[in-house]
Design a protein around this motif. Structure first.
Motif, mmCIF file in Angstrom:
data_model
loop_
_atom_site.group_PDB
_atom_site.id
_atom_site.type_symbol
_atom_site.label_atom_id
_atom_site.label_comp_id
_atom_site.label_asym_id
_atom_site.label_seq_id
_atom_site.Cartn_x
_atom_site.Cartn_y
_atom_site.Cartn_z
ATOM 1 N N THR A 2 0.829 -1.200 0.000
ATOM 2 C CA THR A 2 0.000 0.000 0.000
ATOM 3 C C THR A 2 0.868 1.256 0.000
ATOM 4 O O THR A 2 2.048 1.226 0.362
ATOM 5 C CB THR A 2 -0.900 0.042 1.251
ATOM 6 O OG1 THR A 2 -0.079 0.180 2.407
ATOM 7 C CG2 THR A 2 -1.767 -1.213 1.347
ATOM 8 N N GLU A 3 0.264 2.365 -0.377
ATOM 9 C CA GLU A 3 0.956 3.656 -0.344
ATOM 10 C C GLU A 3 1.395 3.988 1.076
ATOM 11 O O GLU A 3 2.491 4.502 1.291
ATOM 12 C CB GLU A 3 0.033 4.750 -0.899
ATOM 13 C CG GLU A 3 0.638 6.123 -0.923
ATOM 14 C CD GLU A 3 1.806 6.279 -1.886
ATOM 15 O OE1 GLU A 3 2.593 7.218 -1.702
ATOM 16 O OE2 GLU A 3 1.937 5.472 -2.820
ATOM 17 N N GLN A 4 0.559 3.664 2.050
ATOM 18 C CA GLN A 4 0.898 3.927 3.450
ATOM 19 C C GLN A 4 2.145 3.142 3.860
ATOM 20 O O GLN A 4 3.036 3.679 4.507
ATOM 21 C CB GLN A 4 -0.273 3.569 4.369
ATOM 22 C CG GLN A 4 0.028 3.826 5.834
ATOM 23 C CD GLN A 4 -1.140 3.477 6.741
ATOM 24 O OE1 GLN A 4 -2.249 3.231 6.273
ATOM 25 N NE2 GLN A 4 -0.904 3.461 8.022
ATOM 26 N N GLU A 5 2.208 1.884 3.476
ATOM 27 C CA GLU A 5 3.372 1.057 3.815
ATOM 28 C C GLU A 5 4.633 1.618 3.175
ATOM 29 O O GLU A 5 5.679 1.688 3.813
ATOM 30 C CB GLU A 5 3.135 -0.383 3.355
ATOM 31 C CG GLU A 5 4.268 -1.323 3.705
ATOM 32 C CD GLU A 5 4.030 -2.751 3.230
ATOM 33 O OE1 GLU A 5 4.930 -3.580 3.443
ATOM 34 O OE2 GLU A 5 2.972 -3.038 2.646
ATOM 35 N N ALA A 7 5.184 4.731 2.299
ATOM 36 C CA ALA A 7 5.510 5.996 2.967
ATOM 37 C C ALA A 7 6.189 5.748 4.315
ATOM 38 O O ALA A 7 7.150 6.432 4.667
ATOM 39 C CB ALA A 7 4.252 6.835 3.143
ATOM 40 N N GLU A 8 5.686 4.774 5.064
ATOM 41 C CA GLU A 8 6.255 4.469 6.381
ATOM 42 C C GLU A 8 7.681 3.938 6.274
ATOM 43 O O GLU A 8 8.505 4.182 7.147
ATOM 44 C CB GLU A 8 5.382 3.459 7.112
ATOM 45 C CG GLU A 8 4.043 4.030 7.561
ATOM 46 C CD GLU A 8 3.088 2.966 8.071
ATOM 47 O OE1 GLU A 8 3.429 1.757 8.038
ATOM 48 O OE2 GLU A 8 1.973 3.347 8.499
ATOM 49 N N LYS A 9 7.992 3.214 5.207
ATOM 50 C CA LYS A 9 9.313 2.603 5.064
ATOM 51 C C LYS A 9 10.300 3.495 4.318
ATOM 52 O O LYS A 9 11.480 3.191 4.265
ATOM 53 C CB LYS A 9 9.185 1.260 4.350
ATOM 54 C CG LYS A 9 8.436 0.236 5.183
ATOM 55 C CD LYS A 9 8.323 -1.086 4.463
ATOM 56 C CE LYS A 9 7.494 -2.027 5.294
ATOM 57 N NZ LYS A 9 8.200 -3.180 5.742
ATOM 58 N N THR A 16 5.217 9.867 -5.111
ATOM 59 C CA THR A 16 4.029 9.346 -4.433
ATOM 60 C C THR A 16 2.854 9.186 -5.397
ATOM 61 O O THR A 16 2.811 9.818 -6.453
ATOM 62 C CB THR A 16 3.587 10.278 -3.290
ATOM 63 O OG1 THR A 16 3.111 11.501 -3.850
ATOM 64 C CG2 THR A 16 4.721 10.527 -2.315
#
Length: 98
Positions: A2-5, A7-9, A16
């Protein structure tokens, strides 16, 4: 993934999905129905109506099965996917070059 994953890594700047979506909002499409006895439909994608990104197309083997509306939807979908992929590539290169 996911985009969230992503971004977190991320440990460094990255392209983006939001950036690509914003660029996709600026893409204009031009449709060309091949004249004459043909079943080919082409859709060209341009960023800001000027910078060529991609061409999507569709064609029907048998003209008796040809439906211009279906051909347009297929060609447009193809052009959108190719334009988005090209934007990822170009924005990635822009980021790489700094």
């Amino acid at each position: 993934v996911t985009e969230q994953e992503l971004a977190e890594k991320a440990a460094a700047p990255r392209v983006t999905k939001d950036q690509i979506d914003a660029l996709m909002d600026r893409v204009a499409y031009v449709t060309v129905q091949q004249p004459g006895d043909t079943t080919s439909t082409f859709v060209h994608a341009y960023l800001d109506g000027k910078f060529f990104l991609a061409t999507g197309f569709s064609a029907c083997v048998n003209k008796e099965n040809f439906d211009a509306g279906v051909g347009l939807r297929l060609a447009l979908s193809n052009a959108e996917k190719q334009a988005e992929n090209k934007l990822w590539e170009l924005e990635g290169y822009r980021l790489f070059r700094g």
